[in-house]
Motif scaffolding. Structure first.
Motif, PDB file in Angstrom:
ATOM      1  N   ASP A  20       0.672  48.495  27.710  1.00 59.49           N
ATOM      2  CA  ASP A  20       0.488  47.439  26.720  1.00 59.49           C
ATOM      3  C   ASP A  20      -0.349  46.334  27.367  1.00 59.49           C
ATOM      4  O   ASP A  20      -0.024  45.846  28.450  1.00 59.49           O
ATOM      5  N   ARG A  27       3.560  51.942  27.202  1.00 57.99           N
ATOM      6  CA  ARG A  27       3.698  52.125  25.760  1.00 57.99           C
ATOM      7  C   ARG A  27       4.497  53.403  25.511  1.00 57.99           C
ATOM      8  O   ARG A  27       3.947  54.488  25.385  1.00 57.99           O
ATOM      9  N   ARG A  28       5.797  53.264  25.433  1.00 55.64           N
ATOM     10  CA  ARG A  28       6.658  54.433  25.282  1.00 55.64           C
ATOM     11  C   ARG A  28       6.550  55.055  23.895  1.00 55.64           C
ATOM     12  O   ARG A  28       6.861  56.237  23.714  1.00 55.64           O
ATOM     13  N   ASP A  29       6.102  54.269  22.921  1.00 60.23           N
ATOM     14  CA  ASP A  29       5.974  54.789  21.571  1.00 60.23           C
ATOM     15  C   ASP A  29       4.796  55.733  21.426  1.00 60.23           C
ATOM     16  O   ASP A  29       4.701  56.475  20.448  1.00 60.23           O
ATOM     17  N   LEU A  30       3.884  55.728  22.396  1.00 54.79           N
ATOM     18  CA  LEU A  30       2.692  56.577  22.313  1.00 54.79           C
ATOM     19  C   LEU A  30       2.813  57.849  23.141  1.00 54.79           C
ATOM     20  O   LEU A  30       1.940  58.699  23.089  1.00 54.79           O
ATOM     21  N   SER A  33       8.257  62.071  25.053  1.00 55.85           N
ATOM     22  CA  SER A  33       9.349  61.730  25.964  1.00 55.85           C
ATOM     23  C   SER A  33      10.219  62.939  26.272  1.00 55.85           C
ATOM     24  O   SER A  33      10.414  63.822  25.415  1.00 55.85           O
ATOM     25  N   ARG A  66      16.324  56.786  20.621  1.00 58.33           N
ATOM     26  CA  ARG A  66      15.731  58.108  20.851  1.00 58.33           C
ATOM     27  C   ARG A  66      16.114  58.679  22.210  1.00 58.33           C
ATOM     28  O   ARG A  66      15.897  59.862  22.475  1.00 58.33           O
ATOM     29  N   ASP A  88      18.197  46.606  21.232  1.00 58.93           N
ATOM     30  CA  ASP A  88      16.784  46.204  21.310  1.00 58.93           C
ATOM     31  C   ASP A  88      16.544  45.219  22.444  1.00 58.93           C
ATOM     32  O   ASP A  88      15.476  45.203  23.057  1.00 58.93           O
TER      33      ASP A  88
END
Length: 257
Positions: A20, A27-30, A33, A66, A88
């Motif tokens: 990021d 960027r773990r969302d990209l 995993s 997740r 969060d």
């Protein structure tokens, strides 16, 4: 024997990660995993102890929702039940905060052995196992390449800079294992299906009596990221009769010899 294994969901080490631009965090969302490959050795070590002496393996993880994927794989391998601490506010936690959360979750029930990897493949701090042992008030044995037990103590072979050493550790204790400690089993179809019905607890930091933990309380912050210097091309030495001598001079200049 009550064995706890710490696991983590990490970006696939075989994928190319992205940072990021603002936070300098991954960027773990990209990224795809997976259960940290190092943790698979810990799960296997725990399962072998239980198979030899009875008891159960409990898996504990901290992460986003997740992260259940990592816990479920450990359950599919044979662990009896799982715990996921998620909130969060835990995003951006440092190694010490991670150890505090894991210790609080582990300490809610009696345990004989806590098994971890030596370090995670997305953080590489290598200090969580030792911090975990300190917070739990038990000894730590690190870099284990072999773990056996007679039911009352552990005999651990650990890797050192000069070779290896064998340590007898009383219970309870924390053990961090290396990738060479065993050969992790593959989850069977029966194990994968059975994992869905195994007990699974979801806790928040507040459930563990923790306040002021998470990224906001982290004691370290990444302020900048600089690309590593590109590797320079090597020097080719053509042997015209003095090749060996020239190589020796190069090695001496590099202070290798």
């Amino acid at each position: 024997m009550n064995v706890v294994v710490c696991v983590k969901l990490v970006p696939d080490p075989d994928s190319v990660g992205q940072l990021d631009a603002t936070t300098h965090r991954l960027r773990r969302d990209l990224a795809e995993s997976v259960l940290d490959p190092g943790d698979e050795f810990g799960v296997e070590a725990g399962l072998r102890l239980v198979e030899a002496h009875g008891g159960e393996v409990r898996v504990v993880s901290m992460g986003p929702e997740r992260a259940m994927e990592a816990v479920r794989k450990a359950l599919a391998m044979g662990a009896a039940r799982g715990v996921l601490v998620t909130d969060d506010g835990l995003g951006g936690s440092d190694a010490l905060t991670t150890a505090k959360v894991l210790a609080a979750a582990i300490g809610r029930e009696p345990f004989d052995v806590v098994i971890t990897a030596t370090e995670s493949t997305d953080g590489y701090t290598g200090i969580v196992p030792q911090a975990l042992a300190e917070l739990l008030g038990v000894p730590a044995v690190t870099f284990a390449t072999g773990v056996v037990s007679d039911g009352t103590a552990l005999t651990v072979t650990r890797q050192t800079e000069s070779g290896s050493e064998t340590i007898l550790a009383g219970l309870p204790c924390v053990v961090s294992v290396t990738a060479g400690v065993n050969e992790p089993r593959y989850p069977s179809l029966r194990g994968i299906m059975g994992a869905k019905s195994k007990p699974m607890d979801h806790w928040a930091p507040a459930d563990l009596g923790l306040e002021g933990v998470g990224g906001a309380a982290a004691g370290q912050t990444v302020v900048s990221v600089t690309a590593a210097e590109e590797r320079r091309a090597g020097e080719v030495v053509t042997d015209d009769g003095d090749g060996a001598h020239r190589i020796v001079l190069l090695l001496a200049r590099a202070r290798v010899i």
